[in-house]
Design a protein around this motif. Structure first.
Motif, PDB file in Angstrom:
ATOM      1  N   ILE A   1      74.806 -74.688 -58.458  1.00  0.00           N
ATOM      2  CA  ILE A   1      75.426 -73.385 -58.176  1.00  0.00           C
ATOM      3  C   ILE A   1      76.034 -72.808 -59.456  1.00  0.00           C
ATOM      4  N   ALA A   2      76.686 -73.654 -60.239  1.00  0.00           N
ATOM      5  CA  ALA A   2      77.284 -73.183 -61.499  1.00  0.00           C
ATOM      6  C   ALA A   2      76.198 -72.645 -62.438  1.00  0.00           C
ATOM      7  N   LYS A   3      75.051 -73.315 -62.488  1.00  0.00           N
ATOM      8  CA  LYS A   3      73.947 -72.840 -63.338  1.00  0.00           C
ATOM      9  C   LYS A   3      73.419 -71.502 -62.847  1.00  0.00           C
ATOM     10  N   VAL A   4      73.274 -71.366 -61.523  1.00  0.00           N
ATOM     11  CA  VAL A   4      72.801 -70.100 -60.949  1.00  0.00           C
ATOM     12  C   VAL A   4      73.801 -68.993 -61.248  1.00  0.00           C
ATOM     13  N   ASN A   5      75.087 -69.289 -61.112  1.00  0.00           N
ATOM     14  CA  ASN A   5      76.113 -68.281 -61.429  1.00  0.00           C
ATOM     15  C   ASN A   5      76.053 -67.878 -62.892  1.00  0.00           C
ATOM     16  N   ASP A   6      75.820 -68.825 -63.772  1.00  0.00           N
ATOM     17  CA  ASP A   6      75.667 -68.491 -65.197  1.00  0.00           C
ATOM     18  C   ASP A   6      74.451 -67.600 -65.411  1.00  0.00           C
ATOM     19  N   ASP A   7      73.353 -67.931 -64.746  1.00  0.00           N
ATOM     20  CA  ASP A   7      72.144 -67.099 -64.855  1.00  0.00           C
ATOM     21  C   ASP A   7      72.415 -65.683 -64.353  1.00  0.00           C
ATOM     22  N   ILE A   8      73.147 -65.579 -63.240  1.00  0.00           N
ATOM     23  CA  ILE A   8      73.475 -64.259 -62.682  1.00  0.00           C
ATOM     24  C   ILE A   8      74.330 -63.466 -63.669  1.00  0.00           C
TER      25      ILE A   8
ATOM     26  N   GLN B   1      74.399 -63.757 -66.903  1.00  0.00           N
ATOM     27  CA  GLN B   1      73.555 -63.338 -68.023  1.00  0.00           C
ATOM     28  C   GLN B   1      72.685 -62.147 -67.644  1.00  0.00           C
ATOM     29  N   ILE B   2      72.134 -62.177 -66.446  1.00  0.00           N
ATOM     30  CA  ILE B   2      71.302 -61.058 -65.979  1.00  0.00           C
ATOM     31  C   ILE B   2      72.151 -59.799 -65.850  1.00  0.00           C
ATOM     32  N   GLU B   3      73.379 -59.929 -65.318  1.00  0.00           N
ATOM     33  CA  GLU B   3      74.269 -58.767 -65.213  1.00  0.00           C
ATOM     34  C   GLU B   3      74.570 -58.195 -66.591  1.00  0.00           C
ATOM     35  N   GLU B   4      74.822 -59.059 -67.560  1.00  0.00           N
ATOM     36  CA  GLU B   4      75.094 -58.590 -68.923  1.00  0.00           C
ATOM     37  C   GLU B   4      73.883 -57.850 -69.496  1.00  0.00           C
ATOM     38  N   GLN B   5      72.683 -58.408 -69.261  1.00  0.00           N
ATOM     39  CA  GLN B   5      71.467 -57.752 -69.759  1.00  0.00           C
ATOM     40  C   GLN B   5      71.268 -56.397 -69.088  1.00  0.00           C
ATOM     41  N   LEU B   6      71.514 -56.354 -67.757  1.00  0.00           N
ATOM     42  CA  LEU B   6      71.370 -55.082 -67.046  1.00  0.00           C
ATOM     43  C   LEU B   6      72.393 -54.055 -67.528  1.00  0.00           C
ATOM     44  N   ASN B   7      73.624 -54.502 -67.751  1.00  0.00           N
ATOM     45  CA  ASN B   7      74.652 -53.575 -68.261  1.00  0.00           C
ATOM     46  C   ASN B   7      74.253 -53.018 -69.624  1.00  0.00           C
ATOM     47  N   GLU B   8      73.682 -53.850 -70.476  1.00  0.00           N
ATOM     48  CA  GLU B   8      73.228 -53.384 -71.788  1.00  0.00           C
ATOM     49  C   GLU B   8      72.094 -52.366 -71.632  1.00  0.00           C
ATOM     50  N   ARG B   9      71.189 -52.625 -70.700  1.00  0.00           N
ATOM     51  CA  ARG B   9      70.068 -51.688 -70.479  1.00  0.00           C
ATOM     52  C   ARG B   9      70.578 -50.369 -69.914  1.00  0.00           C
ATOM     53  N   VAL B  10      71.575 -50.461 -68.989  1.00  0.00           N
ATOM     54  CA  VAL B  10      72.147 -49.225 -68.429  1.00  0.00           C
ATOM     55  C   VAL B  10      72.807 -48.415 -69.542  1.00  0.00           C
ATOM     56  N   LYS B  11      73.519 -49.090 -70.427  1.00  0.00           N
ATOM     57  CA  LYS B  11      74.143 -48.375 -71.557  1.00  0.00           C
ATOM     58  C   LYS B  11      73.077 -47.687 -72.408  1.00  0.00           C
ATOM     59  N   GLY B  12      71.974 -48.416 -72.616  1.00  0.00           N
ATOM     60  CA  GLY B  12      70.876 -47.833 -73.405  1.00  0.00           C
ATOM     61  C   GLY B  12      70.267 -46.631 -72.718  1.00  0.00           C
TER      62      GLY B  12
END
Length: 114
Positions: free
Chosen positions: A72-79, A81-92
């Motif tokens: 679960i901790a690994k999945v939360n870390d993956d989530i 990271q994906i949120e951070e990537q999506l936030n960066e794309r939204v900013k772009g």
């Protein structure tokens, strides 16, 4: 009447019989106690073995729970990271949209909603 020496001789077999009967009774009681103690030890051994098996099962379940929590901790870390990537794309995208003309924004919006 029997003389005292004769009475002792005749009483001796009956006293021996009485002593033997008492000894036999005490031996039987002792055998029962030993049997009862043996049953208690057998029950204790069985309970002890069952306790060991239950402890092993509990430890196995705890290990499974710990592995599940790690997963679960690994999945939360993956989530995250994906949120951070999506936030960066939204900013772009927001930055690109701020540079686009209103007509380009309308076209882009139509393209995204179809």
């Amino acid at each position: 009447m029997l003389s005292p020496s004769k009475r002792k001789e005749t009483d001796l077999p009956s006293r021996c019989d009485i002593a033997l009967a008492e000894w036999t009774e005490m031996k039987n009681q002792l055998d029962e106690l030993v049997s009862g103690i043996s049953l208690h030890y057998d029950y204790y051994d069985k309970c002890s073995e069952e306790s060991k098996q239950l402890l092993n099962k509990i430890q196995s379940v705890e290990a499974d729970i710990n592995q599940f929590n790690d997963d679960i901790a690994k999945v939360n870390d993956d989530i995250r990271q994906i949120e951070e990537q999506l936030n960066e794309r939204v900013k772009g995208v927001k930055h690109i949209m701020s540079l686009a003309t209103s007509e380009e924004r309308v076209e882009w919006h139509k393209w995204m909603t179809n």
